[in-house]
Design a protein around this motif. Structure first.
Motif, PDB file in Angstrom:
ATOM      1  N   LYS A   1       0.836  -1.215   0.000  1.00  0.00           N
ATOM      2  CA  LYS A   1       0.000   0.000   0.000  1.00  0.00           C
ATOM      3  C   LYS A   1       0.873   1.269   0.000  1.00  0.00           C
ATOM      4  N   ASP A   2       2.113   1.163   0.491  1.00  0.00           N
ATOM      5  CA  ASP A   2       3.001   2.337   0.541  1.00  0.00           C
ATOM      6  C   ASP A   2       3.507   2.730  -0.846  1.00  0.00           C
TER       7      ASP A   2
ATOM      8  N   GLU B   1      -2.249   1.713  -8.750  1.00  0.00           N
ATOM      9  CA  GLU B   1      -3.574   1.194  -9.119  1.00  0.00           C
ATOM     10  C   GLU B   1      -3.417  -0.241  -9.613  1.00  0.00           C
ATOM     11  N   LEU B   2      -4.549  -0.934  -9.745  1.00  0.00           N
ATOM     12  CA  LEU B   2      -4.484  -2.263 -10.362  1.00  0.00           C
ATOM     13  C   LEU B   2      -5.645  -2.429 -11.333  1.00  0.00           C
TER      14      LEU B   2
ATOM     15  N   SER C   1       0.103  -1.558 -10.742  1.00  0.00           N
ATOM     16  CA  SER C   1       1.044  -0.458 -10.989  1.00  0.00           C
ATOM     17  C   SER C   1       1.521   0.123  -9.662  1.00  0.00           C
ATOM     18  N   PHE C   2       2.798   0.451  -9.638  1.00  0.00           N
ATOM     19  CA  PHE C   2       3.422   0.955  -8.418  1.00  0.00           C
ATOM     20  C   PHE C   2       4.044   2.323  -8.673  1.00  0.00           C
ATOM     21  N   LYS C   3       4.011   3.159  -7.623  1.00  0.00           N
ATOM     22  CA  LYS C   3       4.636   4.482  -7.714  1.00  0.00           C
ATOM     23  C   LYS C   3       5.966   4.410  -6.969  1.00  0.00           C
TER      24      LYS C   3
ATOM     25  N   ASN D   1      -8.310   1.837  -7.427  1.00  0.00           N
ATOM     26  CA  ASN D   1      -7.281   2.709  -6.858  1.00  0.00           C
ATOM     27  C   ASN D   1      -7.040   2.288  -5.407  1.00  0.00           C
ATOM     28  N   ILE D   2      -6.163   2.996  -4.740  1.00  0.00           N
ATOM     29  CA  ILE D   2      -5.750   2.560  -3.393  1.00  0.00           C
ATOM     30  C   ILE D   2      -6.935   2.526  -2.417  1.00  0.00           C
TER      31      ILE D   2
END
Ligand code: FAD
Ligand code: NAP
Length: 339
Positions: A136-137, A141-142, A183-185, A156-157
């Motif tokens: 979650k950190d 999105e997925l 997808s990760f930030k 979204n989160i």
């Protein structure tokens, strides 16, 4: 083109190495494979189970339905700024392969999650976490496909309702979606988190003074390899139980009887107890029941000692639960998904 196989052993598809079978088995290599599958009557008329690496599953019986193994591959950069990058990974990528890819590109955020087995698609299921970082950190999105209809939906989160080893996909959306990509930030500027567990001690042993993300990853890998059984050699699914959360009053009362109890304060005023410590204190480290046993180096892990059945492992987990409850008045919750 999909191929639906019949009566397949699932032994090599679960890291406990439990020898059960399923009526039908199919591998999905693209989203189009899935769209083809949902039109098939075998799929329509049977119970479905989506799997990735099988590292968080305990089979207690044959699976009476169709197992869908997700192999969707590909990692790419979706967008970037000077400081951040959005990385999209398809669900069938190995989790650790994604971590290594991010490190090779000098993107920061996943290094504490090194060497967690399994696939990217399962990572949101229980909001995988280790060494003070949860997905979650770093989550952006997925994309998921509805299991019954194939309709694509973005989460979204907020939609994912991540919690401690929890998400919407383990609860109200259980068995509703196949997660097809995540997808990760990630960060381009390096901010390391080495305070958790034994990372700093390991970096000192490695004689690293100014760690890079690769160093942190290597430290995490070294600690994990020293404590955790390798599923390729010894069947296991990592931590079998979650760390229980108790009220401050309960923690203080336990502290008077068990001075060394391992606990961490939570933002909501409650305390998280280290379940591994509770199990070890019950004298169960190394305890064997039938062909299952409590791992000698980390009591939170149950292992397949030699050709255990899923029920052997499950019965051991029930024994552990009862012992911990009788000793501490605390109920452990299983983290592993039981089928
Ligand atoms: P699977 O076991 O295949 O599936 C797990 C669940 O997710 C099942 O309910 C399955 O139906 C569902 N699922 C799988 N893929 C999809 C998909 N694409 N779409 C929808 N549903 C899906 N976990 C941690 O959080 N932190 C750790 O540090 C950690 N360490 C571990 C160490 C070891 C040695 C082992 C064996 C396990 C560890 N785990 C850890 C547990 C496990 O690796 C993770 O939970 C991992 O994310 C599971 O991935 P998987 O692909 O193997 O999932
Ligand atoms: P550890 O470092 O010996 O720590 C024992 C427990 O204390 C862990 O469960 C951890 O909780 C907690 N903890 C340690 N330092 C903490 C801190 N600074 N603040 C808050 N809590 C702290 O644990 P380990 O067994 O070697 O595992 C190391 C990490 O890998 C942990 O984060 C663990 O969750 C993760 N791991 C997970 C699995 C799995 O299958 N889920 C398997 C192996 C390892 P948390 O568990 O909440 O982090």
């Amino acid at each position: 083109m999909i191929e639906i196989k019949q009566q397949i052993s699932l032994k090599s598809y679960n890291t406990f190495g439990i020898d059960v079978s399923c009526n039908y088995f199919v591998e999905i290599n693209s989203e189009n494979d899935f769209f083809e599958l949902i039109k098939n009557n075998i799929y329509k008329n049977n119970q479905k189970l989506i799997i990735g690496g099988g590292s968080n599953i305990l089979f207690t019986k044959n699976f009476d339905g169709i197992v869908v193994k997700i192999n969707l591959k590909g990692i790419s950069i979706k967008s970037e700024t000077e400081t951040e990058v959005i990385v999209k990974s398809y669900a069938g990528e190995g989790w650790h392969d994604l971590v290594l890819w991010s490190i090779a590109n000098n993107f920061c955020g996943l290094e504490n999650l090194s060497l967690i087995p399994g696939c990217v698609g399962a990572s949101p299921m229980q909001n995988i976490g280790a060494y003070g970082v949860e997905i979650k950190d770093v989550f952006y999105e997925l994309e998921a496909l509805e299991i019954e209809t194939g309709l694509k939906k973005k989460f979204n989160i907020k939609d994912c309702k991540f919690g401690y080893r929890e998400s919407v996909f383990k609860n109200e959306m259980k068995n509703r979606y196949l997660i097809s990509s995540v997808s990760f930030k990630l960060k381009k500027n390096i901010i390391l988190n080495t305070l958790y567990g034994a990372i700093n001690e390991e970096l000192a042993i490695m004689q690293v003074n100014n760690p890079t993300i690769k160093d942190v990853s290597n430290a995490v890998i070294a600690i994990r390899q020293s404590k955790l059984p390798d599923p390729k050699i010894t069947g296991n699914a990592g931590s079998f139980f979650k760390n229980p959360e108790v009220s401050k009053e309960k923690y203080l009362s336990l502290k008077t009887s068990f001075e060394n109890i391992v606990a961490y304060p939570l933002p909501n005023g409650n305390y998280k107890l280290a379940a591994g410590w509770l199990i070890e204190k019950c004298g169960l480290k190394g305890f064997e029941l039938d062909n299952a046993s409590v791992h000698t180096k980390q009591a939170l892990v149950l292992i397949n000692k030699s050709n255990a059945t899923g029920n052997n492992i499950y019965q051991l987990s029930t024994y552990v639960l009862q012992k911990v409850f009788n000793t501490f008045g605390v109920t452990l919750e299983r983290e592993v998904n039981i089928f």
